[in-house]
Design a protein around this motif. Structure first.
Motif, PDB file in Angstrom:
ATOM      1  N   ALA A 119       0.827  -1.205   0.000  1.00 41.29           N
ATOM      2  CA  ALA A 119       0.000   0.000   0.000  1.00 41.29           C
ATOM      3  C   ALA A 119       0.865   1.260   0.000  1.00 41.29           C
ATOM      4  O   ALA A 119       1.898   1.322   0.665  1.00 41.29           O
ATOM      5  CB  ALA A 119      -0.911   0.011   1.220  1.00 41.29           C
ATOM      6  N   ILE A 178      -5.298   5.596  -1.709  1.00 38.31           N
ATOM      7  CA  ILE A 178      -4.479   4.433  -1.385  1.00 38.31           C
ATOM      8  C   ILE A 178      -4.271   3.667  -2.683  1.00 38.31           C
ATOM      9  O   ILE A 178      -5.232   3.298  -3.353  1.00 38.31           O
ATOM     10  CB  ILE A 178      -5.141   3.525  -0.333  1.00 38.31           C
ATOM     11  CG1 ILE A 178      -5.449   4.301   0.945  1.00 38.31           C
ATOM     12  CG2 ILE A 178      -4.270   2.309  -0.058  1.00 38.31           C
ATOM     13  CD1 ILE A 178      -4.240   4.873   1.649  1.00 38.31           C
ATOM     14  N   MET A 215      -2.690   0.293  -4.235  1.00 37.48           N
ATOM     15  CA  MET A 215      -2.240  -1.059  -3.898  1.00 37.48           C
ATOM     16  C   MET A 215      -1.515  -1.637  -5.113  1.00 37.48           C
ATOM     17  O   MET A 215      -2.072  -1.666  -6.212  1.00 37.48           O
ATOM     18  CB  MET A 215      -3.427  -1.944  -3.534  1.00 37.48           C
ATOM     19  CG  MET A 215      -4.261  -1.447  -2.373  1.00 37.48           C
ATOM     20  SD  MET A 215      -3.377  -1.330  -0.814  1.00 37.48           S
ATOM     21  CE  MET A 215      -3.011  -3.057  -0.490  1.00 37.48           C
TER      22      MET A 215
END
Length: 90
Positions: free
Chosen positions: A55, A68, A70
């Motif tokens: 992350a 965020i 990923m």
């Protein structure tokens, strides 16, 4: 569709050398007019890692919730592939 949504779509399809992920994400945000590079701060957020994906928290000055990102590293950690992008509601 607004600028941030267009940038998120582009970030979701990102594949690049692992060491260039943060720079590429910042470049996409700049390209779509979301923010200039000096307004973007990207940090590893290990506490949010899940299912082998790393992350990254993307904070944009004068914007609401951070993003965020990923990403999973490929074979031998040469290539990172973004697997999800979402807003941080915490």
């Amino acid at each position: 569709m607004n600028k941030i949504d267009e940038a998120i779509i582009s970030i979701r399809s990102l594949e690049c050398p692992t060491g260039q992920l943060e720079n590429k994400v910042a470049g996409i945000l700049e390209k779509y007019g979301v923010a200039g590079r000096t307004q973007i701060n990207i940090d590893r957020e290990k506490i949010l890692d899940t299912d082998g994906a790393q992350a990254y928290k993307v904070k944009i000055a004068d914007k609401g919730q951070p993003l965020i990102v990923m990403a999973q590293s490929g074979y031998d950690d040469y290539v990172a592939r973004v697997v999800d992008v979402y807003t941080d509601n915490t």
